[in-house]
Design a protein around this motif. Structure first.
Motif, mmCIF file in Angstrom:
data_model
loop_
_atom_site.group_PDB
_atom_site.id
_atom_site.type_symbol
_atom_site.label_atom_id
_atom_site.label_comp_id
_atom_site.label_asym_id
_atom_site.label_seq_id
_atom_site.Cartn_x
_atom_site.Cartn_y
_atom_site.Cartn_z
ATOM 1 N N GLY A 115 37.064 125.123 -41.340
ATOM 2 C CA GLY A 115 38.391 124.511 -41.379
ATOM 3 C C GLY A 115 38.318 123.016 -41.637
ATOM 4 O O GLY A 115 39.156 122.448 -42.343
ATOM 5 N N ILE A 116 37.307 122.367 -41.080
ATOM 6 C CA ILE A 116 37.102 120.933 -41.336
ATOM 7 C C ILE A 116 36.698 120.721 -42.794
ATOM 8 O O ILE A 116 37.228 119.836 -43.474
ATOM 9 N N THR A 117 35.779 121.547 -43.288
ATOM 10 C CA THR A 117 35.333 121.446 -44.687
ATOM 11 C C THR A 117 36.491 121.668 -45.651
ATOM 12 O O THR A 117 36.587 120.994 -46.693
ATOM 13 N N GLU A 118 37.373 122.599 -45.303
ATOM 14 C CA GLU A 118 38.541 122.892 -46.142
ATOM 15 C C GLU A 118 39.619 121.820 -46.014
ATOM 16 O O GLU A 118 40.660 121.906 -46.663
ATOM 17 N N GLU A 119 39.388 120.846 -45.135
ATOM 18 C CA GLU A 119 40.329 119.756 -44.873
ATOM 19 C C GLU A 119 41.660 120.255 -44.307
ATOM 20 O O GLU A 119 42.707 119.644 -44.509
ATOM 21 N N ALA A 120 41.578 121.385 -43.600
ATOM 22 C CA ALA A 120 42.756 121.910 -42.916
ATOM 23 C C ALA A 120 42.782 121.457 -41.466
ATOM 24 O O ALA A 120 43.855 121.280 -40.884
ATOM 25 N N LEU A 121 41.588 121.268 -40.880
ATOM 26 C CA LEU A 121 41.474 120.843 -39.487
ATOM 27 C C LEU A 121 40.975 119.414 -39.420
ATOM 28 O O LEU A 121 40.331 118.917 -40.338
ATOM 29 N N ARG A 122 41.258 118.767 -38.304
ATOM 30 C CA ARG A 122 40.880 117.363 -38.119
ATOM 31 C C ARG A 122 39.370 117.167 -38.245
ATOM 32 O O ARG A 122 38.592 117.943 -37.682
ATOM 33 N N PRO A 123 38.933 116.130 -38.940
ATOM 34 C CA PRO A 123 37.497 115.923 -39.155
ATOM 35 C C PRO A 123 36.744 115.485 -37.895
ATOM 36 O O PRO A 123 35.514 115.581 -37.856
ATOM 37 N N ASP A 124 37.453 115.028 -36.873
ATOM 38 C CA ASP A 124 36.785 114.558 -35.668
ATOM 39 C C ASP A 124 36.540 115.671 -34.647
ATOM 40 O O ASP A 124 36.005 115.425 -33.565
ATOM 41 N N LEU A 125 36.903 116.904 -34.978
ATOM 42 C CA LEU A 125 36.722 118.005 -34.035
ATOM 43 C C LEU A 125 35.255 118.358 -33.883
ATOM 44 O O LEU A 125 34.465 118.231 -34.819
ATOM 45 N N ASN A 126 34.902 118.824 -32.697
ATOM 46 C CA ASN A 126 33.567 119.359 -32.449
ATOM 47 C C ASN A 126 33.679 120.884 -32.501
ATOM 48 O O ASN A 126 34.246 121.488 -31.582
ATOM 49 N N PRO A 127 33.179 121.523 -33.557
ATOM 50 C CA PRO A 127 33.355 122.977 -33.703
ATOM 51 C C PRO A 127 32.835 123.790 -32.522
ATOM 52 O O PRO A 127 33.483 124.755 -32.100
ATOM 53 N N ASP A 128 31.684 123.396 -31.974
ATOM 54 C CA ASP A 128 31.121 124.153 -30.847
ATOM 55 C C ASP A 128 32.021 124.073 -29.618
ATOM 56 O O ASP A 128 32.250 125.077 -28.938
ATOM 57 N N GLN A 129 32.537 122.886 -29.341
ATOM 58 C CA GLN A 129 33.398 122.725 -28.168
ATOM 59 C C GLN A 129 34.726 123.448 -28.339
ATOM 60 O O GLN A 129 35.247 124.043 -27.385
ATOM 61 N N GLU B 156 34.071 127.130 -27.751
ATOM 62 C CA GLU B 156 33.957 127.425 -26.320
ATOM 63 C C GLU B 156 35.320 127.447 -25.656
ATOM 64 O O GLU B 156 35.604 128.321 -24.824
ATOM 65 N N TYR B 157 36.178 126.499 -26.003
ATOM 66 C CA TYR B 157 37.509 126.426 -25.409
ATOM 67 C C TYR B 157 38.329 127.669 -25.765
ATOM 68 O O TYR B 157 38.941 128.298 -24.895
ATOM 69 N N PHE B 158 38.329 128.031 -27.047
ATOM 70 C CA PHE B 158 39.082 129.197 -27.481
ATOM 71 C C PHE B 158 38.589 130.453 -26.773
ATOM 72 O O PHE B 158 39.389 131.236 -26.241
#
Length: 198
Positions: free
Chosen positions: A142-156, A159-161
């Motif tokens: 999602g970050i690569t597709e520029e749909a999600l914020r670039p500052d997100l930590n995918p692993d975290q 885990e949250y989801f």
């Protein structure tokens, strides 16, 4: 072509899987397995050395069904964000319409496995790691597709989801109210669409 022995072994696994997922490892006896399969002790022990091996094969079977169903749910979506939404839709009403009788095999086995059941514990840890890695990849895509914020930590975020989903399943199963899980899934979707998108 599978042999008769292979077919018998598969039948034992398929019959035992919902027992272990519903009654747990400690709560499932060899008598339960014999009753479910219609086999004699010799028929079961001729295919598995003992209950531990049946439990391990049954967990692999149940997790395989969950994994395949999840992959089918996300396969129709072209974007990572769409796939994340598909994951949330997949778990909607999960406590009343699970893929495997008894609920989520990963959570059920995780609650019961520890050092006393090392083989099953390793399987559960591997399954959990795979599920989290899959979610993490979706956030990274999602970050690569520029749909999600670039500052997100995918692993975290993964885990949250996953923690929210499994917590919702636990609360819904305990209370007997599937709406608890569904409300949490709605909040996760709102979180995704309001706070994680660019």
């Amino acid at each position: 072509m599978p042999s008769k022995a292979d077919n018998t072994k598969q039948m034992i696994v398929e019959k035992a899987a919902p027992l272990f997922n519903t009654k747990g490892y400690a709560g499932t006896s060899m008598r339960d397995i014999l009753a479910a399969t219609g086999l004699t002790k010799g028929g079961v022990y001729g295919n598995f050395p003992g209950k531990d091996e049946i439990a391990a094969a049954a967990f692999a079977h149940s997790y395989g069904k969950l994994r395949a169903a999840l992959l089918r749910a996300v396969a129709s979506q072209a974007t990572a964000q769409g796939r994340l939404v598909a994951v949330l839709k997949f778990y909607r009403n999960y406590t009343v319409q699970p893929v495997v009788a008894g609920g989520c095999p990963v959570m059920n086995a995780a609650v019961e496995t520890d050092d006393a059941y090392p083989v099953l514990h390793r399987q559960v840890r591997a399954a959990l790691a795979e599920l989290l890695a899959g979610l993490s990849r979706l956030f990274a895509q999602g970050i690569t597709e520029e749909a999600l914020r670039p500052d997100l930590n995918p692993d975290q975020e993964a885990e949250y989801f996953y923690a929210q989903i499994q917590g919702g399943i636990l609360l819904s199963q305990t209370s007997g109210d599937p709406r608890v899980l569904n409300r949490l899934l709605d909040r996760l979707r709102d979180y995704l669409e309001r706070q994680l998108v660019r």
